[in-house]
Design a protein around this motif. Structure first.
Motif, PDB file in Angstrom:
ATOM      1  N   GLU A  72       0.769  -1.236  -0.068  1.00  0.00           N
ATOM      2  CA  GLU A  72      -0.121   0.085  -0.102  1.00  0.00           C
ATOM      3  C   GLU A  72       0.732   1.279  -0.016  1.00  0.00           C
ATOM      4  N   ALA A  73       0.431   2.219  -0.612  1.00  0.00           N
ATOM      5  CA  ALA A  73       1.069   3.347  -0.841  1.00  0.00           C
ATOM      6  C   ALA A  73       0.117   4.512  -0.801  1.00  0.00           C
ATOM      7  N   GLY A  74      -0.475   4.888   0.495  1.00  0.00           N
ATOM      8  CA  GLY A  74      -1.749   5.958   0.462  1.00  0.00           C
ATOM      9  C   GLY A  74      -2.915   5.453   0.148  1.00  0.00           C
ATOM     10  N   ASP A  75      -3.285   6.042  -1.050  1.00  0.00           N
ATOM     11  CA  ASP A  75      -4.563   5.608  -1.572  1.00  0.00           C
ATOM     12  C   ASP A  75      -4.605   4.526  -2.732  1.00  0.00           C
ATOM     13  N   ARG A  76      -3.335   4.254  -2.930  1.00  0.00           N
ATOM     14  CA  ARG A  76      -2.929   3.181  -3.957  1.00  0.00           C
ATOM     15  C   ARG A  76      -2.532   1.818  -3.464  1.00  0.00           C
ATOM     16  N   VAL A  77      -2.974   0.779  -3.922  1.00  0.00           N
ATOM     17  CA  VAL A  77      -2.289  -0.478  -3.569  1.00  0.00           C
ATOM     18  C   VAL A  77      -1.740  -1.355  -4.948  1.00  0.00           C
ATOM     19  N   VAL A  78      -0.654  -1.954  -4.640  1.00  0.00           N
ATOM     20  CA  VAL A  78      -0.122  -2.634  -5.815  1.00  0.00           C
ATOM     21  C   VAL A  78      -0.076  -4.228  -5.465  1.00  0.00           C
ATOM     22  N   VAL A  79      -0.424  -4.887  -6.493  1.00  0.00           N
ATOM     23  CA  VAL A  79      -0.493  -6.304  -6.193  1.00  0.00           C
ATOM     24  C   VAL A  79       0.048  -7.115  -7.416  1.00  0.00           C
ATOM     25  N   LEU A  80       1.259  -7.844  -7.053  1.00  0.00           N
ATOM     26  CA  LEU A  80       1.735  -8.577  -7.748  1.00  0.00           C
ATOM     27  C   LEU A  80       1.068 -10.040  -7.936  1.00  0.00           C
ATOM     28  N   TRP A  81       0.738 -10.601  -9.173  1.00  0.00           N
ATOM     29  CA  TRP A  81       0.127 -11.641  -8.984  1.00  0.00           C
ATOM     30  C   TRP A  81       0.573 -12.990 -10.323  1.00  0.00           C
ATOM     31  N   HIS A  82      -0.025 -13.903  -9.946  1.00  0.00           N
ATOM     32  CA  HIS A  82       0.107 -15.209 -10.869  1.00  0.00           C
ATOM     33  C   HIS A  82      -0.983 -15.767 -11.284  1.00  0.00           C
ATOM     34  N   TYR A  83      -1.446 -15.886 -12.541  1.00  0.00           N
ATOM     35  CA  TYR A  83      -2.687 -16.303 -13.029  1.00  0.00           C
ATOM     36  C   TYR A  83      -2.530 -17.470 -13.818  1.00  0.00           C
ATOM     37  N   ARG A  84      -3.318 -18.474 -13.195  1.00  0.00           N
ATOM     38  CA  ARG A  84      -3.452 -19.803 -13.963  1.00  0.00           C
ATOM     39  C   ARG A  84      -4.515 -20.273 -14.578  1.00  0.00           C
ATOM     40  N   TYR A  85      -4.515 -20.500 -15.898  1.00  0.00           N
ATOM     41  CA  TYR A  85      -5.670 -20.859 -16.574  1.00  0.00           C
ATOM     42  C   TYR A  85      -5.614 -22.354 -17.264  1.00  0.00           C
ATOM     43  N   THR A  86      -6.461 -22.852 -17.733  1.00  0.00           N
ATOM     44  CA  THR A  86      -6.265 -24.153 -18.597  1.00  0.00           C
ATOM     45  C   THR A  86      -5.424 -23.763 -19.745  1.00  0.00           C
ATOM     46  N   GLY A  87      -4.237 -24.625 -19.671  1.00  0.00           N
ATOM     47  CA  GLY A  87      -3.475 -24.319 -20.670  1.00  0.00           C
ATOM     48  C   GLY A  87      -2.262 -23.464 -20.524  1.00  0.00           C
ATOM     49  N   GLY A  88      -2.184 -22.891 -19.284  1.00  0.00           N
ATOM     50  CA  GLY A  88      -0.821 -22.071 -19.097  1.00  0.00           C
ATOM     51  C   GLY A  88      -1.057 -21.066 -17.774  1.00  0.00           C
ATOM     52  N   HIS A  89      -0.049 -20.132 -18.000  1.00  0.00           N
ATOM     53  CA  HIS A  89      -0.159 -19.134 -16.696  1.00  0.00           C
ATOM     54  C   HIS A  89       0.608 -17.845 -17.120  1.00  0.00           C
ATOM     55  N   VAL A  90       0.314 -16.921 -16.454  1.00  0.00           N
ATOM     56  CA  VAL A  90       0.981 -15.567 -16.739  1.00  0.00           C
ATOM     57  C   VAL A  90       1.161 -14.865 -15.313  1.00  0.00           C
ATOM     58  N   ARG A  91       2.306 -14.028 -15.583  1.00  0.00           N
ATOM     59  CA  ARG A  91       2.317 -13.089 -14.095  1.00  0.00           C
ATOM     60  C   ARG A  91       2.031 -11.722 -14.569  1.00  0.00           C
ATOM     61  N   GLY A  92       1.488 -10.969 -13.586  1.00  0.00           N
ATOM     62  CA  GLY A  92       1.071  -9.484 -13.863  1.00  0.00           C
ATOM     63  C   GLY A  92       1.132  -8.732 -12.531  1.00  0.00           C
ATOM     64  N   VAL A  93       0.724  -7.538 -12.748  1.00  0.00           N
ATOM     65  CA  VAL A  93       0.422  -6.431 -11.739  1.00  0.00           C
ATOM     66  C   VAL A  93      -0.686  -5.923 -11.739  1.00  0.00           C
ATOM     67  N   ASP A  94      -1.306  -5.344 -10.695  1.00  0.00           N
ATOM     68  CA  ASP A  94      -2.672  -4.586 -10.641  1.00  0.00           C
ATOM     69  C   ASP A  94      -2.182  -3.355  -9.784  1.00  0.00           C
ATOM     70  N   LEU A  95      -2.729  -2.221 -10.661  1.00  0.00           N
ATOM     71  CA  LEU A  95      -2.540  -0.865  -9.719  1.00  0.00           C
ATOM     72  C   LEU A  95      -4.041  -0.470  -9.299  1.00  0.00           C
ATOM     73  N   PHE A  96      -4.302  -0.383  -7.956  1.00  0.00           N
ATOM     74  CA  PHE A  96      -5.690  -0.025  -7.577  1.00  0.00           C
ATOM     75  C   PHE A  96      -5.678   1.553  -7.045  1.00  0.00           C
ATOM     76  N   THR A  97      -6.575   2.283  -7.356  1.00  0.00           N
ATOM     77  CA  THR A  97      -6.727   3.580  -6.592  1.00  0.00           C
ATOM     78  C   THR A  97      -7.956   3.293  -5.625  1.00  0.00           C
ATOM     79  N   VAL A  98      -7.945   3.652  -4.449  1.00  0.00           N
ATOM     80  CA  VAL A  98      -8.920   3.484  -3.428  1.00  0.00           C
ATOM     81  C   VAL A  98      -9.490   4.696  -3.132  1.00  0.00           C
ATOM     82  N   ARG A  99     -10.883   5.041  -3.036  1.00  0.00           N
ATOM     83  CA  ARG A  99     -11.543   6.279  -2.633  1.00  0.00           C
ATOM     84  C   ARG A  99     -12.598   5.928  -1.687  1.00  0.00           C
TER      85      ARG A  99
END
Length: 112
Positions: A72-99
């Motif tokens: 968390e950084a103030g009103d922002r949250v960063v989530v590093l994630w791993h997504y698994r689906y049928t046939g593969g996977h990928v990594r990514g990041v979400d940038l959230f703004t909260v109000r």
């Protein structure tokens, strides 16, 4: 509710694939930017964002996101994630703004 708690509430609903709970965790004027190639698609407003979640869960019912790191950084949250689906996977990041204790924006980026 602080930003981290708001995103944790959102993520719990997302993990349960509970679109109603996801939308209760978001503002009425929410924005979701997905990872569709080449630069992602922007969904604006509750109706458009709800439709994006419904489509995602219908298209990949067995897929799972795993949060690898969250901070968390103030009103922002960063989530590093791993997504698994049928046939593969990928990594990514979400940038959230909260109000006012709700997710106002979720921007997703994928590694690849």
């Amino acid at each position: 509710m602080n930003a981290l708690a708001a995103v944790e509430r959102f993520n719990a609903a997302f993990d349960a694939k509970d679109v109603d709970a996801i939308m209760r965790a978001m503002t009425a004027d929410c924005v979701f930017e997905d990872t569709a190639p080449p630069g992602g698609q922007r969904h604006v407003g509750a109706d458009a964002v709800r439709a994006a979640w419904e489509r995602l869960f219908a298209d990949s019912p067995d897929a799972r996101f795993t949060a690898e790191e969250v901070f968390e950084a103030g009103d922002r949250v960063v989530v590093l994630w791993h997504y698994r689906y049928t046939g593969g996977h990928v990594r990514g990041v979400d940038l959230f703004t909260v109000r006012d204790g709700l997710v106002a924006e979720k921007r997703a980026y994928v590694k690849g």
